[in-house]
Design a protein around this motif. Structure first.
Motif, short mmCIF file in Angstrom:
data_model
loop_
_atom_site.label_atom_id
_atom_site.label_comp_id
_atom_site.label_asym_id
_atom_site.label_seq_id
_atom_site.Cartn_x
_atom_site.Cartn_y
_atom_site.Cartn_z
N LEU B 102 0.81 -1.22 0.00
CA LEU B 102 0.00 0.00 0.00
C LEU B 102 0.84 1.27 0.00
O LEU B 102 0.39 2.32 -0.44
CB LEU B 102 -0.94 0.00 1.21
CG LEU B 102 -1.97 -1.11 1.22
CD1 LEU B 102 -2.76 -1.10 2.52
CD2 LEU B 102 -2.91 -1.00 0.03
N TRP B 109 -6.13 1.18 -6.33
CA TRP B 109 -6.78 0.64 -5.14
C TRP B 109 -6.01 0.89 -3.85
O TRP B 109 -6.48 0.50 -2.78
CB TRP B 109 -6.99 -0.87 -5.32
CG TRP B 109 -8.04 -1.17 -6.32
CD1 TRP B 109 -7.87 -1.35 -7.66
CD2 TRP B 109 -9.43 -1.30 -6.07
NE1 TRP B 109 -9.07 -1.58 -8.26
CE2 TRP B 109 -10.05 -1.56 -7.30
CE3 TRP B 109 -10.22 -1.20 -4.92
CZ2 TRP B 109 -11.42 -1.74 -7.42
CZ3 TRP B 109 -11.57 -1.39 -5.04
CH2 TRP B 109 -12.16 -1.64 -6.28
N LEU B 111 -5.28 3.53 -1.93
CA LEU B 111 -5.92 4.31 -0.87
C LEU B 111 -7.23 3.66 -0.38
O LEU B 111 -7.42 3.52 0.84
CB LEU B 111 -6.15 5.75 -1.34
CG LEU B 111 -6.13 6.78 -0.22
CD1 LEU B 111 -4.86 6.71 0.60
CD2 LEU B 111 -6.33 8.17 -0.78
N LEU B 113 -8.09 0.55 -0.32
CA LEU B 113 -7.78 -0.64 0.49
C LEU B 113 -7.18 -0.26 1.83
O LEU B 113 -7.48 -0.87 2.85
CB LEU B 113 -6.82 -1.57 -0.27
CG LEU B 113 -7.46 -2.36 -1.40
CD1 LEU B 113 -6.42 -3.23 -2.09
CD2 LEU B 113 -8.58 -3.23 -0.88
N PHE B 114 -6.36 0.77 1.81
CA PHE B 114 -5.79 1.25 3.07
C PHE B 114 -6.91 1.70 4.01
O PHE B 114 -6.92 1.35 5.19
CB PHE B 114 -4.83 2.41 2.77
CG PHE B 114 -4.24 3.04 4.00
CD1 PHE B 114 -3.55 2.27 4.93
CD2 PHE B 114 -4.38 4.40 4.23
CE1 PHE B 114 -3.02 2.85 6.06
CE2 PHE B 114 -3.84 4.99 5.36
CZ PHE B 114 -3.17 4.21 6.27
N PHE B 115 -7.86 2.42 3.47
CA PHE B 115 -8.98 2.87 4.29
C PHE B 115 -9.83 1.71 4.78
O PHE B 115 -10.40 1.76 5.86
CB PHE B 115 -9.84 3.88 3.51
CG PHE B 115 -9.24 5.25 3.47
CD1 PHE B 115 -8.07 5.53 4.16
CD2 PHE B 115 -9.84 6.27 2.76
CE1 PHE B 115 -7.51 6.78 4.14
CE2 PHE B 115 -9.27 7.55 2.73
CZ PHE B 115 -8.12 7.80 3.42
N LEU B 116 -9.89 0.64 3.98
CA LEU B 116 -10.63 -0.55 4.42
C LEU B 116 -9.98 -1.13 5.68
O LEU B 116 -10.67 -1.48 6.65
CB LEU B 116 -10.62 -1.59 3.29
CG LEU B 116 -11.48 -2.82 3.51
CD1 LEU B 116 -12.94 -2.46 3.29
CD2 LEU B 116 -11.08 -3.93 2.56
N PHE B 117 -8.65 -1.21 5.66
CA PHE B 117 -7.94 -1.71 6.84
C PHE B 117 -8.17 -0.79 8.04
O PHE B 117 -8.41 -1.25 9.16
CB PHE B 117 -6.43 -1.80 6.57
CG PHE B 117 -6.02 -3.03 5.82
CD1 PHE B 117 -6.08 -4.28 6.42
CD2 PHE B 117 -5.54 -2.95 4.52
CE1 PHE B 117 -5.68 -5.41 5.73
CE2 PHE B 117 -5.15 -4.08 3.83
CZ PHE B 117 -5.22 -5.31 4.43
#
Lengths: 396, 283
Positions: B102, B109, B111, B113-117
């Motif tokens: 990331l 993807w 950012l 995916l980072f926000f998902l974590f």
């Protein structure tokens, strides 16, 4: 008329042998994982027949199979021409695969599963064929929930937690200001002040439950200095006679929640304090000197010069305090278990109590409570993500 | 520096500060001190109301010995260790990989995916509880130590990824670019170039995750019912029920549960605080 034939570059050609072998290994590992390995088989292999828990070895063997399969899959992908041509597009997904997959299975997917449970009536069991035994009831759980006085008590207590827990931020700041000096041994003082945060909340809960005990707790001891005297009774034993009996904080419906919040504040203040201490370390001395030249002192200096620079620390302190307040569970479980008469319940504990506590097994109803709690938290999560997004935009 | 250094103030102020410091500390740690005093006194003291005074006899060894002899405290401590250490290794290792993906690669993807974590990391536990129980039942690992480790590792991967990604964003990107131009493979860059540079972050995360997991109570109560697999936090709560009114033993057991994280904090203090305060200074 340029019809040139692009000759495949040898560097980018698919290595057939690598892909084939890797795919084969993966298939064998997955086959073992899916049908060969079972708890009973491992138990027989171990020859232990119920004496030892076969679940753990079985699970470990399964994990090993899975790891072999994943490693083989990666090896296969890196042999493909597609990968070799466009490494920078493929590589991040290979790095992400395991962690992301794991996180989605255990954290992201369950959120949606829980929300879907909340529209059902289910006790968590499957029938003998492994089929789900619940039934779809639509909004029924929510209708019951919005008529449930316990739900409103919990909600009210959640709001109390959120509001009173915020005290941790200013008190933490005050402590940090108090400790931000250079004298001998200050480092040890700082770490000792941080102590309560390192201890488990269960232990903090037990400590405070004991401290609040009206018969022999710390608080009753302090109380007795003011309101009690020790007398010798007819039998010659020492007894305590109080003009005003010490309060039973956790035994009283009106004060139980406040007692638990006070206990919860103890480690939370320590956390905020350490955030501010780090923040104060980075306050620029130039600006302080400039402020001094302008005649700013004490409170004025704090408010106009120092606090703006502590903004990032304040933000994090508020975020962790909000999350801490909404996650409060451990202390309620150790100190009152929601009692007396449900007066110290919060949504987190009420959900647990309905779903698995005391054999109630109301999965659907519990999930409805959890969904409400999740929606409340979602407000804060969205706000936090928005802030992060703005920071990222500025940064790049 | 704010507030004004005490050295620049009057002698009286300096003296007041030096006295106020230990007094404040004493008041702050009073509950802890009191529970420690209780844990080393005989039961008879508590019965006659000598709760906060000097113990009539010092029974530290007897009381703590009794906790070990009468209960499964040792077993609980071992279980906690078996839960905390693999979780720590697993989640930190996975987060090195995800954080690298990331932080270093620029793809659409990254950012989201980072926000998902990040978002998953802040979710209330209760919304995960029942599905996680369900998964564990179906994988036949409910009530076992590895079952708890699986969940913890997955959940902590979120926090560790947040931390790792931000840390790796701070690395000099030109270094990686130039390695790529030289034809170094992606895995080699990760292993030989980036990992050595993020050692401090790894240390900080290890200390933090160990402490978080050691202190976990909720997931242990939800996922483990079998007494022989319980960790110490739940064990202490159970003991609290068994030792009714035997406060000297309850307090000894409580303190026992608190010792390892406190010890960890003291030896790894710098890393611990660096981990907790990440993000509190920048921006």
């Amino acid at each position: 008329m340029t019809s040139h034939v692009t000759r495949p570059d040898a560097r980018f050609a698919t290595s057939v042998s690598q892909v084939t072998i890797a795919a084969l290994v993966m298939a064998i590992a997955l086959y073992f994982l899916s049908s060969v390995i079972s708890t009973s088989m491992i138990q027989e292999m171990l020859g232990l027949r119920r004496q030892i828990d076969a679940r753990v070895p079985t699970f470990l063997i399964r994990i090993c199979c899975l790891l072999v399969a994943i490693a083989a899959a990666f090896y296969a992908v890196t042999g493909l021409s597609m990968y070799k041509r466009n490494k920078l597009a493929w590589a991040p997904w290979l790095f992400l695969a395991v962690g992301l997959g794991f996180f989605i299975v255990y954290v992201i997917a369950p959120i949606f599963q829980s929300i879907s449970y909340s529209f059902t009536r289910w006790n968590g069991l499957y029938d003998i064929n492994g089929d789900w035994t619940g039934e779809w009831v639509g909004l029924q759980n929510y209708r019951v929930l919005f008529d449930d006085p316990n739900f409103y008590t919990s909600l009210k207590n959640n709001v109390l937690w959120l509001v009173l827990f915020m005290l941790a931020v200013p008190i933490g700041l005050f402590l940090a200001l108090f400790l931000n000096q250079v004298v001998t041994g200050i480092r040890i003082y700082k770490s000792l002040f941080f102590f309560p945060f390192v201890i488990s909340q269960v232990v903090v809960g037990l400590i405070f439950a004991w401290a609040y005990n009206p018969e022999f707790g710390l608080l009753s001891e302090i109380w007795s200095w003011f309101f009690c005297e020790t007398k010798e009774n007819i039998m010659g034993n020492l007894t305590r006679v109080c003009s005003v009996e010490p309060p039973s904080i956790l035994g009283d419906e009106d004060s139980a929640t406040y007692g638990i919040i006070a206990a919860g504040l103890w480690p939370q203040i320590a956390y905020c304090m350490i955030l501010y201490l780090t923040g104060l370390n980075n306050v620029s001395s130039d600006q302080i000197e400039a402020g001094q030249l302008d005649g700013a002192k004490g409170w004025k200096m704090l408010w106009h010069v120092v606090l703006p620079q502590l903004k990032p620390a304040t933000f994090i302190a508020i975020v962790v305090t909000v999350i801490g307040a909404l996650r409060s569970f451990d202390m309620i479980a150790t100190m009152t278990q929601g009692g007396p008469y449900g007066s110290s319940n919060v949504l987190a504990y009420y959900m647990y109590d309905q779903a698995v506590g005391e054999g109630v097994g109301r999965y659907g109803y519990g999930s409805a409570i959890a969904t409400v709690l999740f929606l409340i938290m979602l407000v804060y999560i969205s706000y936090f993500l928005l802030r992060m997004y703005q920071d990222e935009k500025e940064g790049s | 520096m704010f507030p004004k250094p005490i050295k620049t103030r009057s002698r009286a102020a300096q003296l007041t500060y030096k006295i106020a410091l230990p007094v404040a500390l004493l008041l702050w740690l009073l509950p802890l001190l009191a529970i420690f005093m209780t844990s080393i006194r005989p039961a008879s003291d508590i019965a006659v109301g000598n709760v906060f005074g000097i113990p009539s006899s010092f029974q530290m060894l007897q009381n703590y010995g009794e906790v070990f002899a009468k209960t499964d405290a040792l077993r609980y401590l071992l279980n906690t260790l078996l839960i905390a250490v693999p979780t720590m290794l697993l989640s930190v290792a996975l987060a090195c990989l995800t954080g690298y993906a990331l932080a270093i690669y620029k793809f659409r993807w990254a950012l989201p995916l980072f926000f998902l974590f990040v978002a998953g990391n802040f979710v209330p536990f209760q919304i995960l509880m029942l599905p996680v129980v369900d998964i564990s039942v179906r994988m036949e690992i409910i009530n076992t130590v590895p079952g708890l480790v699986m969940f913890h590792a997955a959940f902590q991967t979120g926090f560790c990824t947040l931390f790792m990604r931000n840390f790796m964003k701070g690395l000099p990107f030109e270094l990686i670019e130039s390695a790529r131009l030289e034809g170094v493979g992606e895995l080699q860059i990760f292993w030989h170039l980036v990992l050595p540079l993020v050692k401090p972050a790894i240390a900080a995360l290890c200390v933090l995750i160990f402490t978080f997991i050691w202190n976990d109570f909720f997931w242990a109560t939800v996922l483990i019912q079998e007494d022989s697999n319980l960790p110490i936090t739940v064990g202490v709560r159970t003991l609290n029920g068994e030792f009714v009114q035997q406060w000297h033993l309850v307090s000894a057991a409580s303190l026992l549960a608190a010792v390892p994280p406190v010890f960890m904090f003291f030896i790894m203090q710098k890393h611990f605080i660096a981990g907790l305060t990440l993000g509190a200074t920048k921006g």
